[in-house]
Design a protein around this motif. Structure first.
Motif, PDB file in Angstrom:
ATOM      1  N   GLY A 643       0.787  -1.224   0.000  1.00 36.28           N
ATOM      2  CA  GLY A 643       0.000   0.000   0.000  1.00 36.28           C
ATOM      3  C   GLY A 643       0.817   1.271   0.000  1.00 36.28           C
ATOM      4  N   ARG A 644       2.145   1.158  -0.100  1.00 38.44           N
ATOM      5  CA  ARG A 644       3.015   2.337  -0.085  1.00 38.44           C
ATOM      6  C   ARG A 644       3.648   2.505  -1.470  1.00 38.44           C
ATOM      7  NH1 ARG A 644       5.271   4.668   4.325  1.00 38.44           N
ATOM      8  NH2 ARG A 644       4.877   2.803   5.584  1.00 38.44           N
ATOM      9  N   ALA A 645       3.585   3.719  -2.017  1.00 36.26           N
ATOM     10  CA  ALA A 645       4.209   3.993  -3.306  1.00 36.26           C
ATOM     11  C   ALA A 645       5.723   3.981  -3.155  1.00 36.26           C
ATOM     12  CB  ALA A 645       3.747   5.344  -3.845  1.00 36.26           C
ATOM     13  N   VAL A 646       6.410   3.283  -4.059  1.00 38.88           N
ATOM     14  CA  VAL A 646       7.861   3.134  -3.970  1.00 38.88           C
ATOM     15  C   VAL A 646       8.485   3.235  -5.355  1.00 38.88           C
ATOM     16  CG1 VAL A 646       7.767   1.668  -1.914  1.00 38.88           C
ATOM     17  CG2 VAL A 646       7.746   0.621  -4.179  1.00 38.88           C
ATOM     18  N   THR A 647       9.777   3.520  -5.359  1.00 31.61           N
ATOM     19  CA  THR A 647      10.602   3.363  -6.554  1.00 31.61           C
ATOM     20  C   THR A 647      11.369   2.055  -6.400  1.00 31.61           C
ATOM     21  OG1 THR A 647      10.844   5.724  -7.011  1.00 31.61           O
ATOM     22  CG2 THR A 647      12.579   4.282  -7.817  1.00 31.61           C
ATOM     23  N   VAL A 648      11.306   1.224  -7.421  1.00 37.66           N
ATOM     24  CA  VAL A 648      11.989  -0.072  -7.382  1.00 37.66           C
ATOM     25  C   VAL A 648      13.133  -0.052  -8.384  1.00 37.66           C
ATOM     26  CG1 VAL A 648      11.761  -2.562  -7.710  1.00 37.66           C
ATOM     27  CG2 VAL A 648       9.857  -1.244  -6.752  1.00 37.66           C
ATOM     28  N   ILE A 649      14.328  -0.449  -7.920  1.00 37.22           N
ATOM     29  CA  ILE A 649      15.508  -0.551  -8.776  1.00 37.22           C
ATOM     30  C   ILE A 649      16.067  -1.957  -8.584  1.00 37.22           C
ATOM     31  CG2 ILE A 649      17.793   0.356  -9.308  1.00 37.22           C
ATOM     32  CD1 ILE A 649      16.893   3.014  -8.031  1.00 37.22           C
ATOM     33  N   ALA A 650      16.168  -2.705  -9.668  1.00 34.12           N
ATOM     34  CA  ALA A 650      16.542  -4.117  -9.542  1.00 34.12           C
ATOM     35  C   ALA A 650      17.550  -4.511 -10.616  1.00 34.12           C
ATOM     36  CB  ALA A 650      15.295  -4.991  -9.661  1.00 34.12           C
ATOM     37  N   GLN A 651      18.432  -5.415 -10.250  1.00 38.43           N
ATOM     38  CA  GLN A 651      19.346  -6.017 -11.221  1.00 38.43           C
ATOM     39  C   GLN A 651      18.742  -7.336 -11.678  1.00 38.43           C
ATOM     40  OE1 GLN A 651      22.615  -5.901  -8.502  1.00 38.43           O
ATOM     41  NE2 GLN A 651      23.583  -4.139  -9.505  1.00 38.43           N
ATOM     42  N   GLU A 652      18.599  -7.487 -12.994  1.00 38.20           N
ATOM     43  CA  GLU A 652      17.868  -8.622 -13.548  1.00 38.20           C
ATOM     44  C   GLU A 652      18.773  -9.464 -14.447  1.00 38.20           C
ATOM     45  OE1 GLU A 652      15.018 -11.337 -14.847  1.00 38.20           O
ATOM     46  OE2 GLU A 652      15.067 -10.025 -13.102  1.00 38.20           O
ATOM     47  N   LYS A 653      18.875 -10.767 -14.103  1.00 35.10           N
ATOM     48  CA  LYS A 653      19.716 -11.675 -14.883  1.00 35.10           C
ATOM     49  C   LYS A 653      18.990 -12.267 -16.085  1.00 35.10           C
ATOM     50  CE  LYS A 653      22.908 -13.365 -11.316  1.00 35.10           C
ATOM     51  NZ  LYS A 653      23.343 -14.566 -10.563  1.00 35.10           N
ATOM     52  N   GLY A 654      17.696 -12.464 -15.969  1.00 36.90           N
ATOM     53  CA  GLY A 654      16.955 -13.150 -17.020  1.00 36.90           C
ATOM     54  C   GLY A 654      16.600 -14.558 -16.592  1.00 36.90           C
ATOM     55  N   SER A 655      15.430 -15.013 -17.009  1.00 40.70           N
ATOM     56  CA  SER A 655      14.917 -16.302 -16.535  1.00 40.70           C
ATOM     57  C   SER A 655      15.315 -17.470 -17.414  1.00 40.70           C
ATOM     58  CB  SER A 655      13.385 -16.238 -16.444  1.00 40.70           C
ATOM     59  OG  SER A 655      12.833 -15.892 -17.709  1.00 40.70           O
ATOM     60  N   ASP A 656      15.830 -17.234 -18.599  1.00 43.16           N
ATOM     61  CA  ASP A 656      16.298 -18.319 -19.465  1.00 43.16           C
ATOM     62  C   ASP A 656      17.524 -17.822 -20.228  1.00 43.16           C
ATOM     63  OD1 ASP A 656      15.341 -16.769 -21.652  1.00 43.16           O
ATOM     64  OD2 ASP A 656      13.368 -17.699 -21.465  1.00 43.16           O
ATOM     65  N   GLU A 684      13.740  10.963  -4.652  1.00 46.81           N
ATOM     66  CA  GLU A 684      14.067  11.989  -3.651  1.00 46.81           C
ATOM     67  C   GLU A 684      13.204  13.230  -3.847  1.00 46.81           C
ATOM     68  OE1 GLU A 684      18.218  13.597  -1.850  1.00 46.81           O
ATOM     69  OE2 GLU A 684      17.962  13.872  -4.012  1.00 46.81           O
ATOM     70  N   LYS A 685      12.991  13.616  -5.093  1.00 43.92           N
ATOM     71  CA  LYS A 685      12.189  14.801  -5.390  1.00 43.92           C
ATOM     72  C   LYS A 685      10.777  14.668  -4.840  1.00 43.92           C
ATOM     73  CE  LYS A 685      10.289  17.369  -9.348  1.00 43.92           C
ATOM     74  NZ  LYS A 685      10.338  17.548 -10.821  1.00 43.92           N
ATOM     75  N   PHE A 686      10.202  13.451  -4.926  1.00 36.51           N
ATOM     76  CA  PHE A 686       8.816  13.253  -4.517  1.00 36.51           C
ATOM     77  C   PHE A 686       8.676  12.564  -3.164  1.00 36.51           C
ATOM     78  CE2 PHE A 686       8.675  13.314  -9.222  1.00 36.51           C
ATOM     79  CZ  PHE A 686       7.969  14.496  -9.353  1.00 36.51           C
ATOM     80  N   GLY A 687       9.791  12.430  -2.433  1.00 33.24           N
ATOM     81  CA  GLY A 687       9.706  11.851  -1.100  1.00 33.24           C
ATOM     82  C   GLY A 687       9.276  10.396  -1.109  1.00 33.24           C
ATOM     83  N   ARG A 688       9.707   9.656  -2.126  1.00 34.38           N
ATOM     84  CA  ARG A 688       9.279   8.269  -2.291  1.00 34.38           C
ATOM     85  C   ARG A 688      10.413   7.327  -1.897  1.00 34.38           C
ATOM     86  NH1 ARG A 688       7.151   9.012  -7.136  1.00 34.38           N
ATOM     87  NH2 ARG A 688       9.071   8.559  -8.236  1.00 34.38           N
ATOM     88  N   PRO A 689      10.181   6.368  -1.008  1.00 36.00           N
ATOM     89  CA  PRO A 689      11.247   5.443  -0.618  1.00 36.00           C
ATOM     90  C   PRO A 689      11.720   4.597  -1.791  1.00 36.00           C
ATOM     91  CG  PRO A 689       9.133   4.716   0.247  1.00 36.00           C
ATOM     92  CD  PRO A 689       8.913   6.074  -0.313  1.00 36.00           C
ATOM     93  N   VAL A 690      12.957   4.126  -1.677  1.00 42.36           N
ATOM     94  CA  VAL A 690      13.579   3.338  -2.745  1.00 42.36           C
ATOM     95  C   VAL A 690      13.818   1.923  -2.244  1.00 42.36           C
ATOM     96  CG1 VAL A 690      15.611   3.100  -4.223  1.00 42.36           C
ATOM     97  CG2 VAL A 690      14.681   5.372  -3.741  1.00 42.36           C
ATOM     98  N   VAL A 691      13.417   0.944  -3.060  1.00 36.19           N
ATOM     99  CA  VAL A 691      13.659  -0.467  -2.755  1.00 36.19           C
ATOM    100  C   VAL A 691      14.569  -1.022  -3.840  1.00 36.19           C
ATOM    101  CG1 VAL A 691      12.645  -2.757  -2.500  1.00 36.19           C
ATOM    102  CG2 VAL A 691      11.452  -0.744  -1.584  1.00 36.19           C
ATOM    103  N   CYS A 692      15.739  -1.542  -3.450  1.00 35.79           N
ATOM    104  CA  CYS A 692      16.704  -2.097  -4.399  1.00 35.79           C
ATOM    105  C   CYS A 692      16.768  -3.616  -4.248  1.00 35.79           C
ATOM    106  CB  CYS A 692      18.094  -1.506  -4.171  1.00 35.79           C
ATOM    107  SG  CYS A 692      18.186   0.278  -4.445  1.00 35.79           S
ATOM    108  N   LEU A 693      16.707  -4.306  -5.354  1.00 32.10           N
ATOM    109  CA  LEU A 693      16.848  -5.762  -5.381  1.00 32.10           C
ATOM    110  C   LEU A 693      18.142  -6.078  -6.113  1.00 32.10           C
ATOM    111  CD1 LEU A 693      13.158  -6.725  -6.286  1.00 32.10           C
ATOM    112  CD2 LEU A 693      14.204  -6.524  -4.014  1.00 32.10           C
TER     113      LEU A 693
END
Length: 849
Positions: A643-656, A684-693
């Motif tokens: 229920g919380r708006a977030v920015t998601v940044i993830a490193q993606e290897k690929g599934s195949d 940061e500009k919009f006060g949105r937390p960041v979730v990194c995977l």
């Protein structure tokens, strides 16, 4: 047989023939669910008779059958024609039947249609004007220059042909058959006094014909619009209900501001701002004032932009829409003034801004004053951004010149419509100035996405939904600063936006034309193609990511894979990546770190996108570094977690394997880190937390990455995270290799899944550097203490997240729930902390090492 005498064949709803006589031999009425197939002779009698024809269903039992008189005929409009003594004149006065069929089918049909009494008219195209079957027709009518299936099932083309030849009957076969289900076509035909028939069986059209009818009223005349791509004309209402996308070729028709407002905003929510701004003529350009007056008279518009306020799914927004039909949307002083006033008023009223651009560039007749509008609007947007307010730019066809070099490309989020022309210097200018040949697809939306210049390409039917979710995410985290979400107290979260889009205030087009489901199989076919179009665009983006200017060559990667290794940051390997293989035994059962290395590299282990799909609601991926390209190894976007708006940044290897090659095996390049930096700053500009995977062997170490500043890009991420004024949570899902992983792990809280690993270098690289022996990788893993438990014991990470009774690839749902629960709980704590306290704690966390 009585049906033959009646000239009707009665059919049940399932296609079976219904006998007109019961077992007793008495005539029985047709069942209510029965349909009726006409014979050609009966169709002629009903077309030729001046008296009212019996209802076909009632006539099926023969009780009200009326034979036609032979002398009375009527035209398509129902006008009586007196009997003629001259046979030639009589032939000319016969009812006309327009045959819409291929040559092979038409040859079989025309003789039977003529024998029934009709004057046969055959439809053709100029490239088939010498076809033999046309000689069997009493008249012909051309549909166009070149044959296409789409032309033969186009309402406008068929109706125009029928009117041209004076047809009272239209027989649909072959490619024209879909028109039998198009209500707008049938209603228009009925209004013209034409009856439309389809064959009872497409394979045997002479068996019988079914009358095609509709209960919908005919649409007013004069509402046709031509697609500039394929040249076919369509009913305006059908185009509106289909978001002005050509139902035949899928081409995008340019939309006026009124059409855009009706298609996008909540019905009756738009209020115009700054409608009339006094025109200027700074150069006294000869004839300019007269041309402005002529443009207003021609278009009914005041200027090349329209501004105001409205709402999308209940979310209030200031909106500007440029008009390509007014001086090609060129930006003069009035255009700049209206856009600047829009942004200034939005800043004062704490509103987000959305601008749809469509422009040929600066207005030459106003010289330098036109150029100054670029600076003027930029100043207004800078003030709007400093107030923490979101600006979304939507690029439509065309967006070029000074608009591209200013407010079109200054959005916090930049969207584009498919295949839109986007560029600074016009193609003609480039060719004329430097004589350079331009590649196919140059300066399109897809080209801009490939080169990292825009965030996403959004199809029109998805645009309202995408904008609503983007606005909700931006507004939800900025509401503490006083942004007005709407006219009423609106709960802004993912579920409420979905509910409002589905059941809330609809657009004007939805209210007027229904639930935006165009009529008939033609539109059904294109609608069915649209999801595939979206996938095609995604595939295109994927192919673009594989181009040699952005990533290492796929062949080079395949060779590395075939040779048993793939190096990233001096030696991360893919050997033994399928599970606990030979190397595990070399390290012994007690070598927890090496077992974790093997599990972290397991090709079946869930990747970052699997976790995003599992617990990030409404995820909208944003692409590109706005400088050079889009790196598939780094996935960034916006969404909701718990229920919380977030920015998601993830490193993606690929599934195949195919995806792994496309995403460079999860080894980011500079563009990936610059994309993540851009999204961090936006958060940061919009006060949105960041979730990194985090899940990478390490940053890519190829020559091209070094040329484009790999070290600089990672360094910029680290210093940004060190001072980022929003909470940051990082979770290591698999491999955490060196600086490439740390670039997303300088966070307030860092957790690792129990079988993830975190190290300064791959164990192979460590063994090679220190012991000159890569085979000692298991021993190196133990020495480096790479496992999650060991990293937690050293205070490097804050928590070890269990993956369930088995590794994550065996129970991905359980593993994803553990990650989700940690992120939700941690964000709940961090978001309550004052910013200065948050920054101080982050400093103390890392300064101690």
């Amino acid at each position: 047989m009585k049906q033959r005498k009646q000239n009707y064949v009665t059919l049940s709803f399932d296609g079976a023939m219904v006998p007109s006589q019961g077992k007793s031999g008495k005539t029985e009425p047709a069942m209510e669910s029965a349909d009726v197939a006409y014979r050609l002779s009966r169709m002629f009698e009903e077309s030729a008779t001046a008296s009212a024809a019996p209802n076909a269903l009632d006539a099926a039992d023969g009780s009200e059958y009326t034979a036609a008189t032979t002398g009375d005929v009527r035209t398509a409009r129902g006008t009586l024609v007196a009997p003629l003594a001259d046979e030639g004149a009589r032939c000319a006065s016969k009812p006309v039947a327009l045959v819409m069929a291929r040559s092979k089918t038409a040859r079989r049909m025309m003789q039977s249609v003529a024998e029934a009494g009709f004057s046969v008219c055959a439809a053709y195209t100029q490239d088939h004007r010498f076809d033999v079957h046309l000689k069997a027709a009493q008249s012909t009518v051309s549909l166009g220059d070149k044959y296409t299936d789409a032309l033969f099932c186009n309402s406008h083309a068929v109706l125009t042909a029928a009117e041209t030849c004076g047809a009272s009957i239209v027989l649909l076969c072959d490619e024209a058959l879909p028109l039998a289900e198009v209500d707008s076509f049938l209603a228009r035909a009925a209004a013209r006094g034409m009856r439309v028939f389809r064959p009872l069986s497409p394979e045997a059209p002479l068996l019988g014909w079914v009358l095609c009818t509709t209960d919908k009223p005919a649409i007013e005349e004069g509402t046709w619009r031509t697609c500039p791509q394929c040249g076919l004309s369509f009913d305006e209402a059908s185009l509106a209900s289909g978001h002005y996308v050509c139902p035949t070729c899928g081409g995008y028709l340019r939309m006026s501001s009124a059409e855009r407002i009706n298609d996008l905003l909540d019905a009756n929510s738009f209020a115009e701002w700054s409608r009339c701004v006094p025109e200027t003529d700074p150069l006294g350009f000869p004839g300019y004032a007269g041309k402005l007056t002529a443009q207003r008279d021609k278009t009914g518009l005041e200027e090349a932009v329209r501004t105001g306020v409205g709402s999308i799914a209940g979310l209030k927004v200031a909106i500007g829409i440029m008009e390509s039909q007014f001086f090609m949307g060129s930006m003069g002083s009035v255009v700049g003034e209206k856009v600047a006033r829009l942004v200034e008023r939005a800043t004062d009223e704490r509103l987000p801004v959305v601008v749809f651009t469509a422009s040929g560039g600066a207005r030459m007749q106003e010289g330098l004053v036109s150029l100054m509008q670029m600076a003027k609007v930029s100043c207004a947007l800078a003030r709007h951004g400093e107030a923490g307010l979101p600006y979304i730019s939507v690029l439509t066809d065309p967006t070029t010149g000074g608009v591209t070099a200013s407010f079109a490309m200054q959005g916090d989020v930049i969207l584009a419509e498919p295949r839109a022309l986007i560029g600074f210097a016009g193609q003609r200018v480039i060719k004329d100035t430097i004589k350079q040949e331009l590649p196919e697809g140059f300066q399109t939306a897809e080209f801009a996405l490939e080169h990292g210049l825009i965030d996403a390409i959004v199809e029109r039917q998805e645009l309202r939904s995408t904008l609503a979710h983007l606005l909700a995410i931006q507004v939800s985290t900025a509401s503490r600063d006083g942004i007005d979400p709407g006219e009423s107290s609106l709960l802004v979260d993912y579920a409420s936006v979905c509910e409002n889009l589905e059941h809330g205030t609809a657009t004007y087009n939805t209210v007027t034309y229904g639930m935006l489901e165009p009529e008939g199989p033609l539109f059904t076919q294109i609608a069915a193609r649209r999801p595939r179009l979206g996938k095609a665009l995604a595939d295109l983006a994927g192919r673009l990511e594989r181009t040699r200017t952005h990533t290492v060559s796929p062949k080079r990667l395949e060779r590395a894979l075939a040779s048993g290794g793939f190096d990233a940051e001096a030696g991360a390997s893919l050997e033994g990546s399928s599970g606990l293989a030979d190397g595990a035994a070399a390290g012994g059962d007690a070598n927890r770190a090496w077992r974790s290395v093997q599990l972290a590299r397991n090709t079946h282990r869930p990747t970052a996108l699997a976790y995003i799909d599992a617990f990030v609601d409404g995820f909208i991926e944003l692409h590109g570094d706005r400088m050079f390209g889009d790196d598939g190894a780094v996935v960034c976007g916006l969404g909701w977690i718990g229920g919380r708006a977030v920015t998601v940044i993830a490193q993606e290897k690929g599934s195949d394997l195919k995806e792994r090659i496309r995403r460079n095996f999860g080894c980011p390049q500079p563009e990936g880190y610059r994309k993540s930096l851009r999204l961090m700053r936006q958060a940061e500009k919009f006060g949105r937390p960041v979730v990194c995977l985090v899940d990478t062997q390490g940053a890519f170490c190829g020559m091209e990455a070094e040329e484009r500043g790999q070290g600089n890009a990672i360094a910029d991420n680290l210093i940004a995270l060190a001072g980022l004024r929003v909470p940051v949570v990082s979770v290591l899902l698999g491999e955490g290799g060196s600086g490439g992983a740390l670039a997303l792990a300088l966070a307030d809280r860092v957790a690792m899944q129990e079988h993830a690993v975190y190290s300064v270098l791959s164990p192979e690289g460590f063994a090679s550097i220190l012991w000159k022996d890569r085979t000692r990788a298991p021993e190196a893993a133990a020495v480096m203490k790479m496992s999650a438990v060991e990293a937690c014991d050293m205070g490097i990470v804050d928590a070890v997240l269990p993956e369930g009774p088995a590794p994550a690839h065996e129970n991905p749902e359980i593993a994803a729930e553990q990650v989700r629960a940690y992120v939700v709980g941690t964000l709940g704590e961090l978001c309550e902390e004052p910013v200065e306290k948050l920054l101080a704690a982050r400093y103390e966390r890392f300064i101690k090492f």
